[in-house]
Scaffold this motif. Sequence first.
Motif, PDB file in Angstrom:
ATOM      1  N   GLY A  14       0.816  -1.207   0.000  1.00 61.16           N
ATOM      2  CA  GLY A  14       0.000   0.000   0.000  1.00 61.16           C
ATOM      3  C   GLY A  14       0.849   1.256   0.000  1.00 61.16           C
ATOM      4  N   THR A  15       1.945   1.231   0.751  1.00 56.94           N
ATOM      5  CA  THR A  15       2.864   2.373   0.792  1.00 56.94           C
ATOM      6  C   THR A  15       3.420   2.666  -0.591  1.00 56.94           C
ATOM      7  OG1 THR A  15       3.520   1.938   3.089  1.00 56.94           O
ATOM      8  CG2 THR A  15       5.036   3.241   1.754  1.00 56.94           C
ATOM      9  N   PHE A  16       3.869   1.630  -1.278  1.00 58.13           N
ATOM     10  CA  PHE A  16       4.440   1.819  -2.617  1.00 58.13           C
ATOM     11  C   PHE A  16       3.391   2.331  -3.599  1.00 58.13           C
ATOM     12  CE2 PHE A  16       5.792   0.316  -6.838  1.00 58.13           C
ATOM     13  CZ  PHE A  16       7.054   0.898  -6.894  1.00 58.13           C
ATOM     14  N   ALA A  17       2.207   1.721  -3.561  1.00 58.20           N
ATOM     15  CA  ALA A  17       1.149   2.117  -4.494  1.00 58.20           C
ATOM     16  C   ALA A  17       0.708   3.553  -4.261  1.00 58.20           C
ATOM     17  CB  ALA A  17      -0.044   1.167  -4.350  1.00 58.20           C
ATOM     18  N   PHE A  18       0.495   3.930  -2.999  1.00 58.86           N
ATOM     19  CA  PHE A  18       0.064   5.287  -2.695  1.00 58.86           C
ATOM     20  C   PHE A  18       1.175   6.295  -2.962  1.00 58.86           C
ATOM     21  CE2 PHE A  18      -3.830   5.622   0.325  1.00 58.86           C
ATOM     22  CZ  PHE A  18      -4.660   5.440  -0.767  1.00 58.86           C
ATOM     23  N   ALA A  19       2.422   5.914  -2.659  1.00 59.80           N
ATOM     24  CA  ALA A  19       3.543   6.820  -2.910  1.00 59.80           C
ATOM     25  C   ALA A  19       3.664   7.122  -4.405  1.00 59.80           C
ATOM     26  CB  ALA A  19       4.844   6.220  -2.388  1.00 59.80           C
ATOM     27  N   ILE A  20       3.509   6.103  -5.242  1.00 59.40           N
ATOM     28  CA  ILE A  20       3.524   6.292  -6.693  1.00 59.40           C
ATOM     29  C   ILE A  20       2.456   7.307  -7.093  1.00 59.40           C
ATOM     30  CG2 ILE A  20       2.870   5.204  -8.876  1.00 59.40           C
ATOM     31  CD1 ILE A  20       5.583   4.367  -8.340  1.00 59.40           C
ATOM     32  N   TRP A  92      -2.104   5.690 -13.270  1.00 56.65           N
ATOM     33  CA  TRP A  92      -2.011   6.349 -11.967  1.00 56.65           C
ATOM     34  C   TRP A  92      -3.292   6.170 -11.167  1.00 56.65           C
ATOM     35  CZ3 TRP A  92       2.768   6.427 -11.930  1.00 56.65           C
ATOM     36  CH2 TRP A  92       3.496   6.783 -13.060  1.00 56.65           C
ATOM     37  N   PHE A  93      -4.412   6.127 -11.869  1.00 61.82           N
ATOM     38  CA  PHE A  93      -5.679   5.843 -11.203  1.00 61.82           C
ATOM     39  C   PHE A  93      -5.665   4.428 -10.616  1.00 61.82           C
ATOM     40  CE2 PHE A  93      -9.774   3.631 -11.914  1.00 61.82           C
ATOM     41  CZ  PHE A  93     -10.511   4.224 -10.903  1.00 61.82           C
ATOM     42  N   VAL A  94      -5.066   3.504 -11.341  1.00 65.02           N
ATOM     43  CA  VAL A  94      -4.973   2.120 -10.857  1.00 65.02           C
ATOM     44  C   VAL A  94      -4.121   2.062  -9.591  1.00 65.02           C
ATOM     45  CG1 VAL A  94      -4.059  -0.179 -11.370  1.00 65.02           C
ATOM     46  CG2 VAL A  94      -5.340   1.077 -13.114  1.00 65.02           C
ATOM     47  N   PHE A  95      -2.976   2.756  -9.579  1.00 64.80           N
ATOM     48  CA  PHE A  95      -2.124   2.775  -8.389  1.00 64.80           C
ATOM     49  C   PHE A  95      -2.876   3.346  -7.190  1.00 64.80           C
ATOM     50  CE2 PHE A  95       1.711   2.394 -11.185  1.00 64.80           C
ATOM     51  CZ  PHE A  95       2.280   1.316 -10.523  1.00 64.80           C
ATOM     52  N   ASP A  96      -3.613   4.414  -7.420  1.00 68.48           N
ATOM     53  CA  ASP A  96      -4.369   5.035  -6.340  1.00 68.48           C
ATOM     54  C   ASP A  96      -5.419   4.076  -5.788  1.00 68.48           C
ATOM     55  OD1 ASP A  96      -4.902   7.673  -4.911  1.00 68.48           O
ATOM     56  OD2 ASP A  96      -6.901   7.185  -5.660  1.00 68.48           O
ATOM     57  N   THR A  97      -6.080   3.356  -6.678  1.00 71.46           N
ATOM     58  CA  THR A  97      -7.111   2.408  -6.262  1.00 71.46           C
ATOM     59  C   THR A  97      -6.511   1.227  -5.499  1.00 71.46           C
ATOM     60  OG1 THR A  97      -8.518   3.016  -8.128  1.00 71.46           O
ATOM     61  CG2 THR A  97      -8.966   0.898  -7.076  1.00 71.46           C
ATOM     62  N   LEU A  98      -5.369   0.731  -5.967  1.00 65.93           N
ATOM     63  CA  LEU A  98      -4.700  -0.368  -5.274  1.00 65.93           C
ATOM     64  C   LEU A  98      -4.295   0.055  -3.859  1.00 65.93           C
ATOM     65  CD1 LEU A  98      -2.397  -1.802  -8.103  1.00 65.93           C
ATOM     66  CD2 LEU A  98      -4.548  -2.755  -7.254  1.00 65.93           C
ATOM     67  N   GLY A  99      -3.735   1.259  -3.754  1.00 67.89           N
ATOM     68  CA  GLY A  99      -3.354   1.768  -2.443  1.00 67.89           C
ATOM     69  C   GLY A  99      -4.558   1.913  -1.533  1.00 67.89           C
ATOM     70  N   PHE A 181     -10.334  -6.904  -0.833  1.00 62.19           N
ATOM     71  CA  PHE A 181      -9.480  -6.136  -1.739  1.00 62.19           C
ATOM     72  C   PHE A 181     -10.109  -6.064  -3.131  1.00 62.19           C
ATOM     73  CE2 PHE A 181      -6.270  -6.361  -5.113  1.00 62.19           C
ATOM     74  CZ  PHE A 181      -5.586  -5.165  -4.900  1.00 62.19           C
ATOM     75  N   ILE A 182     -10.527  -7.203  -3.640  1.00 60.20           N
ATOM     76  CA  ILE A 182     -11.135  -7.244  -4.975  1.00 60.20           C
ATOM     77  C   ILE A 182     -12.416  -6.414  -4.996  1.00 60.20           C
ATOM     78  CG2 ILE A 182     -12.243  -8.754  -6.667  1.00 60.20           C
ATOM     79  CD1 ILE A 182     -10.295 -10.968  -5.764  1.00 60.20           C
ATOM     80  N   THR A 183     -13.203  -6.518  -3.940  1.00 59.74           N
ATOM     81  CA  THR A 183     -14.463  -5.774  -3.865  1.00 59.74           C
ATOM     82  C   THR A 183     -14.222  -4.269  -3.884  1.00 59.74           C
ATOM     83  OG1 THR A 183     -15.514  -7.547  -2.588  1.00 59.74           O
ATOM     84  CG2 THR A 183     -16.535  -5.362  -2.492  1.00 59.74           C
ATOM     85  N   THR A 184     -13.282  -3.804  -3.050  1.00 60.25           N
ATOM     86  CA  THR A 184     -12.982  -2.364  -2.982  1.00 60.25           C
ATOM     87  C   THR A 184     -12.508  -1.845  -4.326  1.00 60.25           C
ATOM     88  OG1 THR A 184     -12.354  -2.607  -0.644  1.00 60.25           O
ATOM     89  CG2 THR A 184     -11.669  -0.592  -1.761  1.00 60.25           C
ATOM     90  N   CYS A 185     -11.594  -2.578  -4.964  1.00 60.09           N
ATOM     91  CA  CYS A 185     -11.095  -2.169  -6.282  1.00 60.09           C
ATOM     92  C   CYS A 185     -12.216  -2.166  -7.315  1.00 60.09           C
ATOM     93  CB  CYS A 185      -9.979  -3.108  -6.737  1.00 60.09           C
ATOM     94  SG  CYS A 185      -8.428  -2.934  -5.832  1.00 60.09           S
ATOM     95  N   ALA A 186     -13.037  -3.225  -7.299  1.00 59.78           N
ATOM     96  CA  ALA A 186     -14.110  -3.340  -8.288  1.00 59.78           C
ATOM     97  C   ALA A 186     -15.112  -2.198  -8.155  1.00 59.78           C
ATOM     98  CB  ALA A 186     -14.817  -4.685  -8.134  1.00 59.78           C
ATOM     99  N   ILE A 187     -15.469  -1.857  -6.917  1.00 60.62           N
ATOM    100  CA  ILE A 187     -16.421  -0.765  -6.697  1.00 60.62           C
ATOM    101  C   ILE A 187     -15.861   0.538  -7.247  1.00 60.62           C
ATOM    102  CG2 ILE A 187     -17.502   0.680  -4.915  1.00 60.62           C
ATOM    103  CD1 ILE A 187     -17.761  -1.890  -3.230  1.00 60.62           C
ATOM    104  N   ARG A 188     -14.593   0.786  -6.959  1.00 65.00           N
ATOM    105  CA  ARG A 188     -13.956   2.031  -7.429  1.00 65.00           C
ATOM    106  C   ARG A 188     -13.859   2.060  -8.953  1.00 65.00           C
ATOM    107  NH1 ARG A 188     -12.613   6.982  -7.480  1.00 65.00           N
ATOM    108  NH2 ARG A 188     -10.465   7.645  -7.394  1.00 65.00           N
ATOM    109  N   PHE A 189     -13.433   0.951  -9.553  1.00 65.99           N
ATOM    110  CA  PHE A 189     -13.305   0.896 -11.004  1.00 65.99           C
ATOM    111  C   PHE A 189     -14.664   1.054 -11.695  1.00 65.99           C
ATOM    112  CE2 PHE A 189      -9.322  -1.861 -10.405  1.00 65.99           C
ATOM    113  CZ  PHE A 189      -8.491  -0.757 -10.546  1.00 65.99           C
ATOM    114  N   LEU A 190     -15.667   0.331 -11.184  1.00 65.51           N
ATOM    115  CA  LEU A 190     -16.989   0.389 -11.801  1.00 65.51           C
ATOM    116  C   LEU A 190     -17.628   1.762 -11.637  1.00 65.51           C
ATOM    117  CD1 LEU A 190     -18.395  -3.107 -10.734  1.00 65.51           C
ATOM    118  CD2 LEU A 190     -17.733  -2.381 -13.040  1.00 65.51           C
TER     119      LEU A 190
END
Length: 205
Positions: A14-20, A92-99, A181-190
């Motif tokens: 999460g640190t790496f993803a958010f830092a990016i 960059w949106f993907v990195f933010d969502t992963l973080g 994790f998958i749920t949070t990402c999916a909600i954000r992406f959708l």
Amino acid sequence: MNNELIIYIIELLGTFAFAISGIRHAAAKNFDWFGGYVCGVAVAIGGGTIRDVMLGTTPFWMTTPIYLICTAVALLTVAFFGKWMEPLKNAWFVFDTLGLALFTIAGIQKSLAFGQPFWVAIIMGCITGSAGGVIRDVLLNNEPVIFHKEIYAMACVLGGVVYWGLEAIGLSAEVSAIISFITTCAIRFLAVRYHLSLPVLKEKK
């Protein structure tokens, strides 16, 4: 794999993803390397710091330099490989969502490890996932994403509720974390893909 190791791995990712994400936003405003690093650190550790202070424990990044080192690696990644990553649409949106998803889970698991009830853990997960982005946006003089009609913090909440439900029916922490994790990402992406949003408040005149 024990719970502490799971939390540690999630926090590093999460640190790496958010830092990016934070460093990329700083680069878009032509910040220098130091400014980019500060933004990266702020978004990477901001939410977790607030969480740990509220839990009454030493902020996670003060126990080891690995999180600051991780942010430095993110800075170098953007500085030297950014031009190859730039053509990737929505990278960059993907990195933010992963973080967002990773830190939400870390916040939930750490709060539960401190004996907090699940409703508190979900709030802490939301703070861990989204507060860093608020700090980043304030530093960059942008309107915080969390206050937009775009679904952001609600993705954390819903991901946390899913985690809660899965643990309630007896699934392991590892499986619950993966599905959450998958749920949070999916909600954000959708939400972004189909322009889903919460109702907007309007002052009646």
